[in-house]
Design a protein around this motif. Structure first.
Motif, short mmCIF file in Angstrom:
data_model
loop_
_atom_site.label_atom_id
_atom_site.label_comp_id
_atom_site.label_asym_id
_atom_site.label_seq_id
_atom_site.Cartn_x
_atom_site.Cartn_y
_atom_site.Cartn_z
N GLY A 6 0.80 -1.20 0.00
CA GLY A 6 0.00 0.00 0.00
C GLY A 6 0.84 1.27 0.00
N THR A 7 1.91 1.27 0.79
CA THR A 7 2.77 2.46 0.85
C THR A 7 3.42 2.73 -0.50
OG1 THR A 7 3.20 2.05 3.19
CG2 THR A 7 4.76 3.46 2.04
N SER A 8 3.95 1.69 -1.10
CA SER A 8 4.61 1.85 -2.40
C SER A 8 3.61 2.34 -3.45
CB SER A 8 5.24 0.53 -2.85
OG SER A 8 6.22 0.11 -1.92
N ARG A 9 2.44 1.76 -3.47
CA ARG A 9 1.40 2.15 -4.44
C ARG A 9 1.03 3.63 -4.25
NH1 ARG A 9 -1.94 -1.72 -3.61
NH2 ARG A 9 -1.22 -2.95 -5.36
N THR A 10 0.84 4.04 -3.00
CA THR A 10 0.48 5.44 -2.73
C THR A 10 1.57 6.39 -3.23
OG1 THR A 10 -0.88 4.84 -0.83
CG2 THR A 10 -0.04 7.10 -0.90
N LEU A 11 2.82 6.07 -2.91
CA LEU A 11 3.91 6.95 -3.32
C LEU A 11 4.08 6.98 -4.84
CD1 LEU A 11 6.53 6.14 -0.55
CD2 LEU A 11 5.31 8.31 -0.89
N LEU A 12 4.05 5.83 -5.49
CA LEU A 12 4.21 5.80 -6.94
C LEU A 12 3.08 6.58 -7.63
CD1 LEU A 12 5.39 2.11 -7.37
CD2 LEU A 12 6.79 4.17 -7.67
N ASN A 13 1.86 6.43 -7.15
CA ASN A 13 0.75 7.19 -7.72
C ASN A 13 0.92 8.69 -7.48
OD1 ASN A 13 -0.94 5.34 -9.07
ND2 ASN A 13 -1.65 4.56 -7.11
N TYR A 14 1.35 9.05 -6.30
CA TYR A 14 1.56 10.47 -6.00
C TYR A 14 2.66 11.05 -6.88
CZ TYR A 14 2.77 14.75 -3.57
OH TYR A 14 3.04 16.06 -3.29
#
Length: 182
Positions: free
Chosen positions: A1-9
């Motif tokens: 979840g953390t990686s997904r949030t950062l990559l999307n941001y």
């Protein structure tokens, strides 16, 4: 979840930067910067590669696998990833992306073994001075679109320059030096 949030941001959100003089300007990371950090995240998250020996076994041929057998475990305890980046593409931006990803992953993901403390070693004084300009007082982390707004308060990073006392931060630290000091 953390990686997904950062990559999307970082890569799927429109960013405007406010220069000191003038109107806001659009900002996008270079494709090579995106590819570099996505590769690191992929190796860690999906392929679960945690050290050089695993990387050589996973993606190497028979000769590199033989080299991996000779790597002593005590010398291969931490993840080390490398990206081949052309001159002028933004290695400093990639380093800042990696620091932020590792920091938040360590903070938000249960059982994460990623770091919140980092050592950046410049190859000479000229590069050290450039990195110092970028990292001193956490400048790069707040000038570039690195920190999602809802997570900014959790980013507690101390930047310690060579010859400065430091290490009082328990949350996270970037230690910046050059090869001549080691």
């Amino acid at each position: 979840g953390t990686s997904r949030t950062l990559l999307n941001y970082w890569f799927n959100t429109e960013h405007l930067l406010q220069p000191p003089d003038g109107p806001p300007v659009p900002f996008r990371y270079h494709w090579a910067q995106r590819e570099a950090i996505e590769t690191v995240v992929y190796l860690y998250e999906l392929r679960r590669v945690r050290n050089v020996a695993e990387l050589l076994f996973e993606f190497g041929d028979q000769s590199t696998q033989l080299l991996a057998l000779g790597i002593p475990p005590e010398g291969d305890r931490w993840p080390r990833y490398c990206s081949k980046i052309a001159t002028g593409v933004g290695k400093t931006k990639i380093m800042s992306l990696a620091v932020v990803w590792s920091y938040y992953h360590s903070l938000y993901e249960p059982g994460s073994d990623l770091a919140r403390h980092f050592v950046l070693i410049a190859p000479n004084l000229t590069v050290y001075e450039r990195l110092k300009d970028d990292f001193e007082n956490n400048a790069i982390f707040y000038q570039d679109p690195l920190l999602p707004e809802e997570w900014r308060a959790d980013f507690q990073m101390q930047v310690v320059l060579q010859d400065e006392p430091g290490g009082s931060s328990s949350q996270g630290a970037v230690y910046l030096s050059n090869i001549h000091r080691l």
